[in-house]
Write a protein that holds these residues in place. Sequence first.
Motif, mmCIF file in Angstrom:
data_model
loop_
_atom_site.group_PDB
_atom_site.id
_atom_site.type_symbol
_atom_site.label_atom_id
_atom_site.label_comp_id
_atom_site.label_asym_id
_atom_site.label_seq_id
_atom_site.Cartn_x
_atom_site.Cartn_y
_atom_site.Cartn_z
ATOM 1 N N GLN A 227 0.692 -1.271 -0.075
ATOM 2 C CA GLN A 227 -0.010 0.061 -0.131
ATOM 3 C C GLN A 227 0.875 1.142 -0.075
ATOM 4 O O GLN A 227 0.429 2.381 -0.626
ATOM 5 N N LYS A 228 1.949 1.135 0.666
ATOM 6 C CA LYS A 228 2.670 2.388 1.122
ATOM 7 C C LYS A 228 3.881 2.555 0.092
ATOM 8 O O LYS A 228 4.611 3.659 0.200
ATOM 9 N N THR A 229 4.573 1.749 -0.454
ATOM 10 C CA THR A 229 5.622 2.153 -1.160
ATOM 11 C C THR A 229 5.778 2.090 -2.576
ATOM 12 O O THR A 229 4.631 1.833 -3.252
ATOM 13 N N LYS A 230 6.536 2.525 -3.216
ATOM 14 C CA LYS A 230 6.712 2.698 -4.795
ATOM 15 C C LYS A 230 6.461 1.425 -5.450
ATOM 16 O O LYS A 230 5.464 1.088 -6.370
ATOM 17 N N LYS B 156 2.912 0.071 -5.344
ATOM 18 C CA LYS B 156 2.078 0.743 -6.372
ATOM 19 C C LYS B 156 2.307 0.232 -7.560
ATOM 20 O O LYS B 156 1.056 -0.146 -8.443
ATOM 21 N N ARG C 280 0.314 -3.103 -7.730
ATOM 22 C CA ARG C 280 -1.221 -2.887 -7.745
ATOM 23 C C ARG C 280 -1.546 -2.497 -9.275
ATOM 24 O O ARG C 280 -2.636 -3.071 -9.676
ATOM 25 N N ALA C 281 -0.798 -1.868 -9.852
ATOM 26 C CA ALA C 281 -1.114 -1.281 -11.138
ATOM 27 C C ALA C 281 -1.010 -2.508 -12.097
ATOM 28 O O ALA C 281 -1.788 -2.668 -12.992
ATOM 29 N N GLU D 124 -3.768 -4.698 -11.908
ATOM 30 C CA GLU D 124 -5.008 -3.995 -12.352
ATOM 31 C C GLU D 124 -5.111 -4.282 -13.847
ATOM 32 O O GLU D 124 -6.161 -4.828 -14.456
#
Lengths: 303, 255, 291
Positions: free
Chosen positions: C159-162, C165, C168-169, C172
């Motif tokens: 949730q919090k690191t680059k 992210k 998650r991308a 998706e």
Amino acid sequence: MLNNLVNSIDPYLLQILVNIGIGIILALGLNIITGLTGQLSLGHAAFMSVGAFTGALLTIKLGLPFYLTILLSGSITAVVAALIGWPILRLSGDYLAICTLGFAEIVKVVFLNLDITNKALGLTVPLPPSFLPMPIIVLIVVVLAIIASAFIQNSRFGRALMAIRDDEIAAESMGINIARYKVQSFAVSAFLAGIGGCLYGHFLGYINPSDFGFLKSIDMLSMIVLGGLGSVPGAVFGASILSAAPEFLRFMSQYRMLVYGALLVFLMVFRPNGLLGGVNFTDLVLRKLGVKPHLATHKQEGQ
Amino acid sequence: MALLKLDKATIRFGGLVAVNGVNLEVEEGEILALIGPNGAGKSTIFNLITGIYAPTEGKISFKGTNISGRPPYVIAGSGIGRTFQNIRLFSQQTVLDNVLIGAHTRGNWNLSGALLKFLPAVRREEGRLLELAIHCLSKVDLAHRAFDLACNLSYGEQRRLEIARALAIEPALLLLDEPAAGMNPQEKQTLLTMVKNIREAGVTVFLVEHDMKFVMGLSDRIAVLDYGVKIADGRPEEVRSNPAVIEAYLGKGAH
Amino acid sequence: MFLQQLINGIALGSTYALIALGYTMVYGIITLINFAHGEIFMVGAFVGLLLVSVLKLNIFLAMAGSMAFCMIMGVVIEFIAYRPLRKSSRLSALISAIGVSIFLSSLAMMVFGANAKGFPSEAFPARQLHIGNADISTLQLLIIGVSALLMLALEFIVQKTKIGKAMRATSEDYNTAALMGINVNFVISFTFALGSALAAAGGVLVGLLFNSVSFNMGLMAGLKAFAAAVLGGIGSIPGAMLGGLLLGVAEVFGVAIGYSSYRDAIAFAILVLVLLVRPTGLLGRKILKKV
């Protein structure tokens, strides 16, 4: 006479051949639901198990004639599959796969706890008297299974299955009742798995619920993926190689499974569509026989 | 009586009302076009008619029977064939097999037919389906490509193959979702003639299309959809001069 | 009695959850059922055992060492057996994963033998605590604590690191992520590393819990953890945690009320029942038909 012929073959070789034959029956069965209909089953060993125990019990308790036993084992397994398939085949993709896996584990554990399957001790299966020797029966079933598979693939039924595999939305927009065809193909697939299991049990003379675990399901799946999904010659070829492989790798004794695992990775990396993937045999044969060109005349009439 | 009738058809996805109380009738034997800006809900209407979605409210009837909420295979079987906006062919199968799958509802033999392939009755049916398939292919001028894989066809040919596949249902109503998309002017002209011929053969055609020239040249009647609401419905020249339509396409103050 | 069984269940369930996270993360990113994941868990247990018994390391250091080892192993496996198949059919990759799994378990059998090994008793001298009328071992608390800590760390990373992210991308939309300049290969390697590290930790903890490490421990644990991931909704990280805990608790209670011989079937029976009601699992996203 046939008995003499069978007896003249080296028993070790014969055993390998029968194993290959049973492997082919199982692979062709799985190919119908996974290769043609595109529904991944990770629990086909359960149907083999149902067939094996049904067959064994029919022989032991009722003493039915062997041919009838074979047919009944397949049919009962098909009914079981239809009952299981009816609710779960609504699930998509990997959810279905894990569900079949789950069912297989449940079947295994239940059989390990039932009195009628003799719990974890397993059953000793006597070979019932029959006119033909076992290897010949297996051969006949293999031939019938190959013919049936080829027939299915080139029929209205088979085309509906492949349509479902390739695009469910397009298929149902063409008037194909997806749920019904999935259940039917699951049942046909299990019919062959049940017969395979019945032959396996009678040939080996002993069955145990633990024999039909996850790894057995994976064995079958490897056969059809290795040969090339959805292809009948592929299933035959894949089953032959993988049923015989452990024997040929026997000289490596302890390294056998190690090599087998590495081989699976290696083959997939270099032939991801299977060894015979992308080769359309029916087409090849039909073209050779000159059957297909006559359609060209059809075409000109149409125009 | 109209062949197809939408009666206050409505569908909501969460909070979004994609199609809002649309009344529409398709008369037997006509070519009706549905136009409207992107996202107006045109394809959604097709998906409602073919049963991919069930309407949240309202009723859809075909040949006088209520078909709203019936599964797609039943609706297809009752005589509605369709194509898709993003081509959905069975791309790894041959052109002929694609159309044979389309002819599914025209046959009866199932598993037993597959196993008893050699029976004369089964062979007769297969022959009949094959003839139907070739006939449909020739209507869109693809019979010579029957044994090619669908994925090897050009874009325009793939669009035509979808039409042939839908025709194999022998539909009373043919839904075409952007049939001319991605075609060059010459291909569009050929397609225009093909669709007219299909109508001459007795099939009612209902299409969604963006190309105005194509729509004007082909349709007997045009309905216009904007934000899920029908804003106009009439003969091509009426619709062309309708202020509400011009506004929807070009924005306020354009006229 | 109830509290006692609940703690037992949570301890077992958190190990399932640790393994399930690896399945769910990999699936979320490349939609592959990584069947070798159970074997990574098994190797993790063996490496931990070696570090404790041969190098006499403290159990926490051994766990860290085992996690590091399995991270590398996970990345290497992805590179050799899955990366070349990324554009092929998913079944081919699945068979490749099964090949890796067979390879690893037979390798372990050759190296460590067919008999189960136990951790030396001084590895973690567990004590019994009496809370109310429940007997709770410090080992169970260790398992629950370490699992919770690792899951919090994972949640932080995702949730919090680059890189989280980027993960998650990618999960998706793989292609769009690549177009946006995300190094997808690195993200996938990183995901395998994370998942494998969690499985290794799970392996050491399970080895301690049952005091048994064997070449075939990966199969059933892997299957159940996979079931847990699907139960929670495959691709969903909180789903994997929830699914693992639920299956662990259900299994322990099932055994407690007298179904011990059906032990291995309980997890799957629950899975099948839940899927029939919620076809994409408890926290899985509903699939909207795209036409």
